[in-house]
Write an enzyme that holds these catalytic residues in place. Sequence first.
Site, short mmCIF file in Angstrom:
data_model
loop_
_atom_site.label_atom_id
_atom_site.label_comp_id
_atom_site.label_asym_id
_atom_site.label_seq_id
_atom_site.Cartn_x
_atom_site.Cartn_y
_atom_site.Cartn_z
N CYS A 44 8.65 -19.31 53.29
CA CYS A 44 8.69 -20.67 52.72
C CYS A 44 9.72 -21.63 53.32
O CYS A 44 9.38 -22.62 53.94
CB CYS A 44 8.92 -20.61 51.22
N ASP A 46 1.33 -23.76 48.72
CA ASP A 46 2.32 -22.69 48.89
C ASP A 46 1.65 -21.32 49.01
O ASP A 46 0.94 -20.88 48.10
CB ASP A 46 3.25 -22.69 47.66
N HIS A 87 11.62 -26.59 50.33
CA HIS A 87 11.85 -25.42 49.46
C HIS A 87 12.98 -25.65 48.45
O HIS A 87 12.87 -25.28 47.29
CB HIS A 87 12.18 -24.21 50.34
CA LIG Z 1 5.34 -20.33 50.81
#
Ligand SMILES: [Ca+2]
Length: 466
Positions: free
Chosen positions: A75, A35, A131
């Site tokens: 994201c 991430d 996510h």
């Molecule tokens: Ca991310």
Amino acid sequence: MKPCLIALLFLITPLLFAEPSSAQDRPNVLMIAIDDLNDWVGCLGGHPDVITPHFDALASRGRNFTNAHCSVPVCSPSRASVLSGVSPLTSGSYELGPAYETIPALDHAPTLPGYFQSHGYTTISGGKVLHHGFRGRLASDIDLTLPPQAKGGPRPAKPIQAKPPWDWGAFPENDTEMFDHQVAAAAAAELAKPHEKPFFLSVGIFRPHVPMYVPQKWYDLYDPDKITMPYADPADMEDIPDNFQYRMYVAPTLAEIQENDQWRSLVHSYLANTSFADHCLGVILEGLENGPNRDNTIVVLWSDHGFHLGEKQKLAKRTLWEESTRVPLFFAGPGIKPGDCAEPASLLDIYPTLLELAELPENEFLDGESLVPQLKDPDAARERPALTTSYFGNHAVRSRDWRYIRYADGAAELYDHRVDPDELTNLAADPKYQSIIADHARWIPENAAPEVKPLKEQEPFRAGRL
Ligand SMILES: [Ca+2]
Ligand SMILES: [Ca+2]
């Protein structure tokens, strides 16, 4: 059943299942998602000081796509595009908020694990992969969810430096308290076991995403007084359009961080958090290495987008420059020979590549293009550049040598990566580059899907949360 019918079934069954091998013989897949990790990884050369031995070892035993880019630099839409194989230009998902199962264009698009599951795979997942998680109609795509189910913790009782989530510092005491470490260990345990059916194991590591808390030992790898600081001369901004400035509302500005004398500490923390993510990768790969699945597992590692640490006066993501779009992308496993590939690659290409490697049929939704030619030969040329979109109508086209950016209002940038890897000199206004611009501009879509607005309940995601 009559004998002649049985005989007929024997004859047509191989035709019905025209896939070349049985599910039992197919390779396993280990997919690791990191991430907010940019190219500050040893094998990508994004930062001279970063310590990432496990990333580097994985990249060197497989194909390291050194010119790989996300399709959206934030994201949830990036992850939805990887897991569906559907471009944001088709789905209309350009911003945080709409979850996979709420995007109309993805109503019938199978998730990558779900598609493998429908072809005989066991699906295992842990940590942040999608996510919003595999929920609602996607919940049944995962056979086994690994502990812990919470993401990104633990958090200290009080902020260390600043207001969470934009906080960072040494916490907790031990790696084993970190949720990322726990999910890595759970994935390693699954990888170390024999499995009856082939598996698709996806695991998401949350760091270096903010809040950047990792144990002190990861900070101790670096001397904050000696780390190399990013290039962030304000003069770099003079030759670029200013229309993208106001968008960066989530993260603090570089100016705010500098006023508080926190920039060096923040860079130090990103390096420490990246080395911790590298540690988690090592834990996962050790499970694979020591178990019975080592020789029959395809490994793919990617990060959902890059991250600015001050370059172009920016922190975080959402821009269309190299820091925001470039990501690690490695494939390793049976039949994949080592070597770097500098051809442009998109995270959208992961889905079709894995299908081809596992000899599964393509589905009708895929917007990417298989990277198998480049897995066979890293010098195999790709015509298609990597396209990144941030908010509706703003696009970057990254070819082997160039980055062309065009914003919704027509403002443009052009950088020559052969001589300007930091994208300091905008060539877009120079008449001698008009044919290069035309060659890149033809990839910008005329009919990009309008933005899918998030559901009411998802509004907080738009209100400034990361
Ligand atoms: Ca991310
Ligand atoms: Ca400049």
